[in-house]
Design a protein around this motif. Structure first.
Motif, PDB file in Angstrom:
ATOM      1  N   UNK A  21      35.599  19.021  39.322  1.00 37.04           N
ATOM      2  CA  UNK A  21      35.941  18.263  40.535  1.00 37.04           C
ATOM      3  C   UNK A  21      35.802  16.758  40.269  1.00 37.04           C
ATOM      4  N   UNK A  22      34.708  16.389  39.628  1.00 39.82           N
ATOM      5  CA  UNK A  22      34.473  14.966  39.344  1.00 39.82           C
ATOM      6  C   UNK A  22      35.514  14.413  38.370  1.00 39.82           C
ATOM      7  N   UNK A  23      36.058  15.283  37.510  1.00 41.28           N
ATOM      8  CA  UNK A  23      37.068  14.840  36.537  1.00 41.28           C
ATOM      9  C   UNK A  23      38.443  14.688  37.167  1.00 41.28           C
ATOM     10  N   UNK A  24      38.582  15.077  38.441  1.00 39.39           N
ATOM     11  CA  UNK A  24      39.852  14.846  39.129  1.00 39.39           C
ATOM     12  C   UNK A  24      40.683  16.090  39.402  1.00 39.39           C
ATOM     13  N   UNK A  25      40.159  17.255  39.028  1.00 41.70           N
ATOM     14  CA  UNK A  25      40.903  18.487  39.325  1.00 41.70           C
ATOM     15  C   UNK A  25      40.934  18.700  40.840  1.00 41.70           C
ATOM     16  N   UNK A  26      42.096  19.172  41.327  1.00 38.22           N
ATOM     17  CA  UNK A  26      42.208  19.344  42.771  1.00 38.22           C
ATOM     18  C   UNK A  26      41.797  20.741  43.232  1.00 38.22           C
ATOM     19  N   UNK A  27      42.228  21.760  42.497  1.00 38.20           N
ATOM     20  CA  UNK A  27      41.888  23.118  42.934  1.00 38.20           C
ATOM     21  C   UNK A  27      42.019  24.098  41.781  1.00 38.20           C
ATOM     22  N   UNK A  28      41.620  25.349  42.031  1.00 35.61           N
ATOM     23  CA  UNK A  28      41.682  26.373  40.972  1.00 35.61           C
ATOM     24  C   UNK A  28      42.387  27.641  41.452  1.00 35.61           C
ATOM     25  N   UNK A  29      43.049  28.301  40.490  1.00 33.03           N
ATOM     26  CA  UNK A  29      43.539  29.671  40.662  1.00 33.03           C
ATOM     27  C   UNK A  29      42.633  30.550  39.809  1.00 33.03           C
ATOM     28  N   UNK A  30      42.085  31.597  40.390  1.00 34.38           N
ATOM     29  CA  UNK A  30      41.175  32.452  39.632  1.00 34.38           C
ATOM     30  C   UNK A  30      41.733  33.872  39.599  1.00 34.38           C
ATOM     31  N   UNK A  31      41.814  34.438  38.411  1.00 31.90           N
ATOM     32  CA  UNK A  31      42.333  35.807  38.292  1.00 31.90           C
ATOM     33  C   UNK A  31      41.245  36.811  38.642  1.00 31.90           C
ATOM     34  N   UNK A  32      41.510  37.622  39.662  1.00 27.98           N
ATOM     35  CA  UNK A  32      40.602  38.731  40.021  1.00 27.98           C
ATOM     36  C   UNK A  32      41.503  39.924  40.341  1.00 27.98           C
ATOM     37  N   UNK A  33      41.608  40.850  39.421  1.00 27.87           N
ATOM     38  CA  UNK A  33      42.536  41.967  39.624  1.00 27.87           C
ATOM     39  C   UNK A  33      41.906  43.144  40.353  1.00 27.87           C
ATOM     40  N   UNK A  34      40.597  43.115  40.498  1.00 29.33           N
ATOM     41  CA  UNK A  34      39.950  44.199  41.238  1.00 29.33           C
ATOM     42  C   UNK A  34      38.615  43.703  41.774  1.00 29.33           C
ATOM     43  N   UNK A  35      38.243  44.156  42.985  1.00 30.92           N
ATOM     44  CA  UNK A  35      36.924  43.817  43.516  1.00 30.92           C
ATOM     45  C   UNK A  35      35.882  44.851  43.079  1.00 30.92           C
ATOM     46  N   UNK A  36      36.300  45.824  42.269  1.00 30.55           N
ATOM     47  CA  UNK A  36      35.376  46.875  41.806  1.00 30.55           C
ATOM     48  C   UNK A  36      34.974  46.571  40.361  1.00 30.55           C
ATOM     49  N   UNK A  37      33.665  46.568  40.150  1.00 35.56           N
ATOM     50  CA  UNK A  37      33.102  46.160  38.852  1.00 35.56           C
ATOM     51  C   UNK A  37      33.736  46.895  37.664  1.00 35.56           C
ATOM     52  N   UNK A  38      33.836  48.227  37.769  1.00 41.24           N
ATOM     53  CA  UNK A  38      34.322  49.005  36.627  1.00 41.24           C
ATOM     54  C   UNK A  38      35.813  48.787  36.380  1.00 41.24           C
ATOM     55  N   UNK A  39      36.598  48.707  37.463  1.00 38.82           N
ATOM     56  CA  UNK A  39      38.042  48.497  37.296  1.00 38.82           C
ATOM     57  C   UNK A  39      38.285  47.104  36.741  1.00 38.82           C
ATOM     58  N   UNK A  40      37.529  46.118  37.261  1.00 38.39           N
ATOM     59  CA  UNK A  40      37.654  44.751  36.751  1.00 38.39           C
ATOM     60  C   UNK A  40      37.384  44.742  35.238  1.00 38.39           C
ATOM     61  N   UNK A  41      36.338  45.467  34.851  1.00 37.73           N
ATOM     62  CA  UNK A  41      35.953  45.509  33.440  1.00 37.73           C
ATOM     63  C   UNK A  41      37.033  46.193  32.601  1.00 37.73           C
ATOM     64  N   UNK A  42      37.605  47.249  33.151  1.00 39.08           N
ATOM     65  CA  UNK A  42      38.653  47.985  32.418  1.00 39.08           C
ATOM     66  C   UNK A  42      39.874  47.086  32.181  1.00 39.08           C
ATOM     67  N   UNK A  43      40.242  46.294  33.182  1.00 41.57           N
ATOM     68  CA  UNK A  43      41.434  45.450  33.063  1.00 41.57           C
ATOM     69  C   UNK A  43      41.188  44.257  32.148  1.00 41.57           C
TER      70      UNK A  43
END
Ligand code: SF4
Length: 236
Positions: A21-43
């Protein structure tokens, strides 16, 4: 430049959000393909869902907003997670975007995994009721936006396989290794890092960026995707 954003897996976001933020970035896109721990880990191959969610909270806290979550829904992998992912936009002021599977790897099994966004939308509306269309969160972006009733955030759909929107795209991407891609699918790139390391003047760099912007319209998914590449090497 009206917008400077970063697409990330979010693993280091909690510790880096303030500095970005301090370096001037405005916003972020974050990849989250699953809200489930195991599926997230598998992907992703990473047991990092908690870290990533902490990073998302931190990004909102420091004002890297609007935070957008990117999810690719795959048949038989995370399709049943779509409504739960969408639900993140009810409690948190963020946008959950569903991006149709549109592989850049020619070996990918498109037919096996592809889920149209129309089906993702149905799953969400079956659970939360009909969504209302909402104002674009960004201009000239590829997503169309909706809102779950009572939600703080939005739902976006980027339907790159079932619709075509390159004609209104104004995006340039700087990859994590310093190359500017005029189109996500383009195998043409301009090595900005090499130019900077060679001691080029600001004028020369501005000249290169202006040239890329002026030629941007020549690069679309249909005419610039020639060689397969792995999306995981792009980032940026
Ligand atoms: S021009 Fe390229 S980056 Fe822009 S929407 Fe089309 S495929 Fe995506």
């Amino acid at each position: 430049v009206e917008e400077l954003s970063l697409t990330t897996n979010g693993v280091l976001l909690e510790q880096m959000a303030g500095e970005l933020k301090r370096a001037g970035l405005k916003r972020v896109n974050v990849s989250v393909d699953s809200p489930a721990k195991e599926t997230y880990k598998r992907i992703t191959g990473l047991d990092a869902l908690e870290k990533v969610m902490a990073g998302i909270h931190k990004a909102i806290e420091v004002g890297l907003t609007p935070v957008k979550i990117n999810a690719v829904i795959l048949r038989g992998v995370n399709e049943s997670d779509a409504a739960e992912l969408a639900a993140l936009s009810i409690e948190m002021p963020l946008t959950v975007r569903f991006i149709e599977y549109c592989p850049t790897d020619k070996e990918a099994e498109v037919e096996r995994f592809f889920v149209p966004n129309s089906r993702v939308r149905s799953r969400i509306e079956d659970k939360f009721g009909a969504m209302d269309a909402t104002e674009a969160v960004d201009s000239n972006g590829p997503a169309v936006y909706f809102k779950i009733k009572g939600g703080l955030g939005n739902i976006g759909f980027i339907s790159g396989k079932t619709t075509y929107f390159c004609h209104r795209c104004n995006r340039l991407r700087l990859t994590s290794d310093g190359k500017v891609k005029p189109c996500l699918y383009s195998d043409v790139h301009y090595d900005l890092k090499k130019l900077i390391r060679s001691g080029a003047s600001d004028e020369r760099m501005v000249g290169m960026i202006k040239k890329i912007v002026s030629e941007k319209h020549l690069y679309t998914k249909l005419n610039s995707f020639r060689q397969s590449f792995s999306m995981r090497n792009v980032g940026g």
